[in-house]
Design an enzyme around this catalytic site. Structure first.
Site, PDB file in Angstrom:
ATOM      1  N   ASP A   1      33.304  31.451  25.159  1.00 47.11           N
ATOM      2  CA  ASP A   1      33.711  33.113  24.346  1.00 47.11           C
ATOM      3  C   ASP A   1      33.592  33.619  25.803  1.00 47.11           C
ATOM      4  OD1 ASP A   1      35.374  34.365  22.456  1.00 47.11           O
ATOM      5  OD2 ASP A   1      33.807  35.272  21.971  1.00 47.11           O
TER       6      ASP A   1
ATOM      7  N   TYR B   1      42.351  40.281  31.484  1.00 46.39           N
ATOM      8  CA  TYR B   1      41.862  41.783  31.787  1.00 46.39           C
ATOM      9  C   TYR B   1      41.894  42.083  33.595  1.00 46.39           C
ATOM     10  CZ  TYR B   1      41.706  42.809  26.723  1.00 46.39           C
ATOM     11  OH  TYR B   1      41.959  42.824  25.820  1.00 46.39           O
ATOM     12  N   ASP B   2      41.742  40.681  34.466  1.00 46.83           N
ATOM     13  CA  ASP B   2      41.228  40.882  35.536  1.00 46.83           C
ATOM     14  C   ASP B   2      41.752  42.208  36.405  1.00 46.83           C
ATOM     15  OD1 ASP B   2      39.401  38.450  35.692  1.00 46.83           O
ATOM     16  OD2 ASP B   2      40.791  36.695  35.803  1.00 46.83           O
TER      17      ASP B   2
END
Length: 217
Positions: free
Chosen positions: A80, A170-171
């Site tokens: 996660d 979100y890279d």
């Protein structure tokens, strides 16, 4: 996968509990050089997806690993991961994948999540935009026993608009100040060397070997 040749070394098989092909590719790139073969959920008949309702990354990783191991009858590795932004008191955190509350395919959800994050940070100065990706991993047996756990982090700052085509989630928003590049702009090998998921994979690899996983579960 065919049967190994007589006398050939048997590579341990890791079942990664994910349907995300990009995440599977990242984990394969890290663990296959360590001597493992890595299978995703696409190698099995579909099973129900557990609800990720824990309050920590480690808790959700355990929940997923145990649920998929029980459903598939083999030891499963689950992770996660998410983004924690200091100016937002750690949000989106464990709700990173569901931050915007938008349904749809992965690309749609990623775009909505990124847009919400930028709205929430509007007006926040660069020096307060520190953030990190966190990845917790757990290997569980079909009986629910936790066999191994690890965690890794990836530090950076959130920029004002997405940059780069690599990675996912979100890279495109996490900038590495020392590189002047976002996580989505890094070469894949460099990203794996530095990332939260890479750190968690390398930390758990010795425990995976100790678990004695072999072809066939």
């Amino acid at each position: 996968m065919g049967e190994p040749r007589p006398g050939a070394p048997v590579r341990p098989v890791i079942v990664l509990a994910t349907g995300n092909p990009k995440k599977l590719g990242e984990v394969r790139a890290i663990l296959e050089p360590e001597g493992f073969d890595v299978l995703g959920l696409d190698a099995f008949d579909p099973v129900p997806e557990p609800e990720e309702d824990a309050e920590t990354f480690a808790g959700n990783a355990r929940l997923k690993a145990r649920a998929y191991a029980a459903a598939l009858g083999v030891a499963c590795l689950a992770d996660d991961s998410g983004l924690c932004v200091d100016a937002l008191d750690g949000a989106p955190g464990v709700r990173s994948a569901r931050y915007a509350g938008v349904d749809g395919d992965r690309e749609t959800r990623d775009g909505a999540n990124n847009a919400k994050l930028l709205r929430e940070l509007r007006g926040v100065p660069p020096e307060r935009r520190t953030a990190r990706f966190v990845c917790a991993m757990c290997l569980a047996a079909p009986d629910g026993t936790v066999l191994a756990e690890s965690e890794g982090t990836f530090e950076g700052v959130i920029i004002d608009e997405p940059r780069g085509d690599g990675g996912f989630g979100y890279d495109p928003l996490l900038l590495l100040p020392d590189e002047g590049l976002t996580s989505a702009e890094l070469d894949p090998a460099e990203k794996n060397r530095r990332s939260h998921r890479g750190a968690a994979c390398r930390a758990i690899a010795p425990r995976l070997r100790a678990a004695g996983l072999v072809a066939g579960g």
